[in-house]
Design a protein around this motif. Structure first.
Motif, PDB file in Angstrom:
ATOM      1  N   GLN A 213       0.831  -1.200   0.000  1.00  0.00           N
ATOM      2  CA  GLN A 213       0.000   0.000   0.000  1.00  0.00           C
ATOM      3  C   GLN A 213       0.870   1.255   0.000  1.00  0.00           C
ATOM      4  OE1 GLN A 213      -3.818   0.524   0.449  1.00  0.00           O
ATOM      5  NE2 GLN A 213      -3.254  -1.097  -0.971  1.00  0.00           N
ATOM      6  N   MET A 214       1.866   1.287   0.875  1.00  0.00           N
ATOM      7  CA  MET A 214       2.740   2.450   0.953  1.00  0.00           C
ATOM      8  C   MET A 214       3.579   2.605  -0.315  1.00  0.00           C
ATOM      9  SD  MET A 214       2.099   4.062   3.717  1.00  0.00           S
ATOM     10  CE  MET A 214       0.385   3.533   3.538  1.00  0.00           C
ATOM     11  N   LEU A 215       3.992   1.480  -0.897  1.00  0.00           N
ATOM     12  CA  LEU A 215       4.762   1.530  -2.143  1.00  0.00           C
ATOM     13  C   LEU A 215       3.911   2.113  -3.261  1.00  0.00           C
ATOM     14  CD1 LEU A 215       7.458   0.779  -3.524  1.00  0.00           C
ATOM     15  CD2 LEU A 215       6.464  -1.463  -4.033  1.00  0.00           C
ATOM     16  N   LEU A 216       2.657   1.673  -3.351  1.00  0.00           N
ATOM     17  CA  LEU A 216       1.745   2.204  -4.368  1.00  0.00           C
ATOM     18  C   LEU A 216       1.512   3.701  -4.160  1.00  0.00           C
ATOM     19  CD1 LEU A 216      -0.344   1.940  -6.662  1.00  0.00           C
ATOM     20  CD2 LEU A 216      -2.030   1.278  -4.916  1.00  0.00           C
ATOM     21  N   TRP A 289      -7.187  -2.210   5.921  1.00  0.00           N
ATOM     22  CA  TRP A 289      -7.729  -1.135   5.078  1.00  0.00           C
ATOM     23  C   TRP A 289      -8.131  -1.681   3.714  1.00  0.00           C
ATOM     24  CZ3 TRP A 289      -9.865   3.391   4.593  1.00  0.00           C
ATOM     25  CH2 TRP A 289      -9.751   4.119   3.415  1.00  0.00           C
ATOM     26  N   VAL A 290      -7.317  -2.551   3.131  1.00  0.00           N
ATOM     27  CA  VAL A 290      -7.631  -3.145   1.835  1.00  0.00           C
ATOM     28  C   VAL A 290      -8.848  -4.055   1.951  1.00  0.00           C
ATOM     29  CG1 VAL A 290      -6.783  -4.634  -0.034  1.00  0.00           C
ATOM     30  CG2 VAL A 290      -5.241  -3.004   1.055  1.00  0.00           C
ATOM     31  N   ILE A 313     -12.434   3.108 -14.277  1.00  0.00           N
ATOM     32  CA  ILE A 313     -11.830   3.814 -15.407  1.00  0.00           C
ATOM     33  C   ILE A 313     -12.169   5.302 -15.335  1.00  0.00           C
ATOM     34  CG2 ILE A 313     -11.883   4.080 -17.926  1.00  0.00           C
ATOM     35  CD1 ILE A 313     -12.254   1.037 -18.101  1.00  0.00           C
ATOM     36  N   LEU A 314     -13.406   5.614 -14.929  1.00  0.00           N
ATOM     37  CA  LEU A 314     -13.794   7.016 -14.762  1.00  0.00           C
ATOM     38  C   LEU A 314     -12.948   7.693 -13.685  1.00  0.00           C
ATOM     39  CD1 LEU A 314     -17.703   7.140 -14.982  1.00  0.00           C
ATOM     40  CD2 LEU A 314     -16.031   8.029 -16.607  1.00  0.00           C
ATOM     41  N   LEU A 315     -12.696   6.979 -12.588  1.00  0.00           N
ATOM     42  CA  LEU A 315     -11.853   7.542 -11.536  1.00  0.00           C
ATOM     43  C   LEU A 315     -10.439   7.828 -12.042  1.00  0.00           C
ATOM     44  CD1 LEU A 315     -12.819   5.459  -8.361  1.00  0.00           C
ATOM     45  CD2 LEU A 315     -12.942   7.952  -8.585  1.00  0.00           C
ATOM     46  N   ILE A 316      -9.887   6.904 -12.810  1.00  0.00           N
ATOM     47  CA  ILE A 316      -8.538   7.102 -13.348  1.00  0.00           C
ATOM     48  C   ILE A 316      -8.515   8.260 -14.337  1.00  0.00           C
ATOM     49  CG2 ILE A 316      -6.727   6.024 -14.736  1.00  0.00           C
ATOM     50  CD1 ILE A 316      -7.574   3.325 -13.469  1.00  0.00           C
ATOM     51  N   ALA A 348      -7.895  10.134  -6.252  1.00  0.00           N
ATOM     52  CA  ALA A 348      -8.681   9.524  -7.332  1.00  0.00           C
ATOM     53  C   ALA A 348      -7.926   8.363  -7.978  1.00  0.00           C
ATOM     54  CB  ALA A 348      -9.033  10.584  -8.383  1.00  0.00           C
ATOM     55  N   MET A 349      -6.643   8.535  -8.230  1.00  0.00           N
ATOM     56  CA  MET A 349      -5.857   7.465  -8.856  1.00  0.00           C
ATOM     57  C   MET A 349      -5.769   6.258  -7.934  1.00  0.00           C
ATOM     58  SD  MET A 349      -4.163   6.229 -11.387  1.00  0.00           S
ATOM     59  CE  MET A 349      -3.782   7.585 -12.514  1.00  0.00           C
ATOM     60  N   TYR A 350      -5.534   6.515  -6.646  1.00  0.00           N
ATOM     61  CA  TYR A 350      -5.445   5.421  -5.679  1.00  0.00           C
ATOM     62  C   TYR A 350      -6.742   4.618  -5.630  1.00  0.00           C
ATOM     63  CZ  TYR A 350      -5.284   3.056  -1.161  1.00  0.00           C
ATOM     64  OH  TYR A 350      -5.355   2.117  -0.165  1.00  0.00           O
ATOM     65  N   MET A 351      -7.867   5.309  -5.518  1.00  0.00           N
ATOM     66  CA  MET A 351      -9.149   4.609  -5.440  1.00  0.00           C
ATOM     67  C   MET A 351      -9.457   3.884  -6.746  1.00  0.00           C
ATOM     68  SD  MET A 351     -10.054   4.942  -2.385  1.00  0.00           S
ATOM     69  CE  MET A 351     -11.614   4.078  -2.586  1.00  0.00           C
ATOM     70  N   GLY A 352      -9.113   4.500  -7.877  1.00  0.00           N
ATOM     71  CA  GLY A 352      -9.340   3.838  -9.161  1.00  0.00           C
ATOM     72  C   GLY A 352      -8.555   2.546  -9.292  1.00  0.00           C
ATOM     73  N   LEU A 353      -7.314   2.561  -8.842  1.00  0.00           N
ATOM     74  CA  LEU A 353      -6.475   1.352  -8.924  1.00  0.00           C
ATOM     75  C   LEU A 353      -6.915   0.298  -7.914  1.00  0.00           C
ATOM     76  CD1 LEU A 353      -2.933   2.972  -9.361  1.00  0.00           C
ATOM     77  CD2 LEU A 353      -4.337   1.904 -11.120  1.00  0.00           C
TER      78      LEU A 353
END
Length: 359
Positions: A213-216, A289-290, A313-316, A348-353
């Motif tokens: 998670q921290m790496l991402l 958390w995951v 995809i919309l989030l990304i 947004a990117m984090y939640m999308g991934l």
């Protein structure tokens, strides 16, 4: 308690080293090629002492782990004389003391640079990567830490301690290519550090663990830093034609985003590296958390896949729009709105991934 103090100490360590690295590096830059700086000697001296204190915290954690079995005195002597992390702290402490004295008497900048490099070498010696493969790990971690400290340190000094905008264009003329080289070296050394711990094929799989998670988050947070670096390196030059333009807030925003990178890296340093992800899940459990995000318990054997669907995809796409809005905010001269867009991109990117991950 230690789970809270160690990330704080790691973060503080990055910050203290950066302040020292920036100060020493800028001494080698001619006065006409940088804005006039006003850095208090007390800030530099406290930063040097801060390195000693913050690098001590992981030692305290290791000592406390062995205290119950062998006693405080024996545990302390063993950790300081036999463990890499203990011997490293003793070495860093000596070098930091000499650096404090050199700064106090305004000694040679070459001596200051040598002492700081030796301190950073001590950090690399105590790193996890050096314990896996000594010479390769020592080189990659030392290089990574040194370049990050230089880049961030110069940003901190120019953004927080500059008194005016004089020589700003001359500063950008050398700092822009310097920052590009730093970015390339950081990315390459970062991959050298990551691959022995998380193989590329297991990258998505590692997200089920706190370390992953921290790496991402660290990788995601670097992207808006790069966008701000582009703004400060190229767009600011054109804007400087307008006398009313103040470039400092944009560097401050870039520095704040770098603090996110520091924080995620600091937390990573307190977590177990996922050399064998399934075994780590069995021994330590997956990230709660995951499990909350995915709405299910994570059990082994893991079958993790990355499958985006319409909403993710919309989030990304939305995150990419936030990146573009940083440029728009620059055109409207609103740096802190740009900072908000940078943070929004990370969310947004984090939640999308994460929502595209199936287990």
């Amino acid at each position: 308690m230690m789970n809270i103090l160690i990330p704080i100490s790691e973060f503080g360590n990055y910050l203290m080293f950066s302040i020292l690295a920036g100060h020493i590096a800028l001494q080698f830059v001619p006065e006409e090629s940088k804005p006039k700086l006003n850095v208090s000697k007390s800030v530099l001296l406290l930063s040097t002492l801060g390195v000693i204190i913050f690098t001590l915290m992981p030692i305290v954690k290791v000592i406390s782990y062995f205290t119950d079995s062998v006693g405080m005195q024996q545990a302390t002597m063993t950790v300081l004389t036999e463990f890499q992390i203990g011997k490293s702290w003793v070495f860093i402490g000596f070098m930091a003391t000499f650096l404090w004295m050199t700064i106090y008497v305004k000694g040679s900048k070459y001596l200051q640079a040598l002492l700081l490099f030796l301190m950073i070498l001590g950090v690399g010696y105590a790193s996890h990567s050096a314990s896996l493969s000594f010479w390769k790990g020592l080189f990659s971690h030392t290089t990574h830490f040194l370049i990050v400290s230089l880049w961030t340190g110069i940003l901190i000094h120019i953004s927080w301690f500059s008194k005016n905008h004089s020589s700003w264009l001359k500063f950008l003329r050398w700092f822009t290519p310097f920052a590009i080289v730093c970015l390339v070296v950081i990315v390459l050394s970062g991959f050298m550090l990551m691959i022995p711990i998380v193989e590329p094929k297991d990258y998505v799989k590692s997200w089920v663990l706190p370390y992953g998670q921290m790496l991402l988050l660290k990788h995601i947070s670097i992207i808006p830093v790069v966008v701000f670096a582009f703004v400060n390196g190229f767009l600011v030059k054109k804007a400087m034609n307008h006398s009313s333009f103040n470039p400092r807030p944009w560097l401050i925003c870039e520095g704040i985003l770098l603090m996110f990178v520091f924080y995620f890296t600091a937390v990573m340093g307190t977590l177990s590296p996922p050399h064998a992800i399934d075994m780590t899940v069995i021994s330590e459990g997956a990230s709660t958390w995951v499990e909350w995000i995915l709405g299910k318990d994570i059990v082994v054997p893991l079958h993790v896949q990355f499958i985006p669907f319409f909403q993710t995809i919309l989030l990304i796409i939305m995150s990419c729009v936030f990146l573009a809005m940083i440029i728009v905010s620059f055109k409207n001269r609103k740096p802190y709105i740009g900072l908000l867009f940078g943070i929004s991109f990370m969310v947004a990117m984090y939640m999308g991934l994460m929502l595209s991950m199936t287990v």
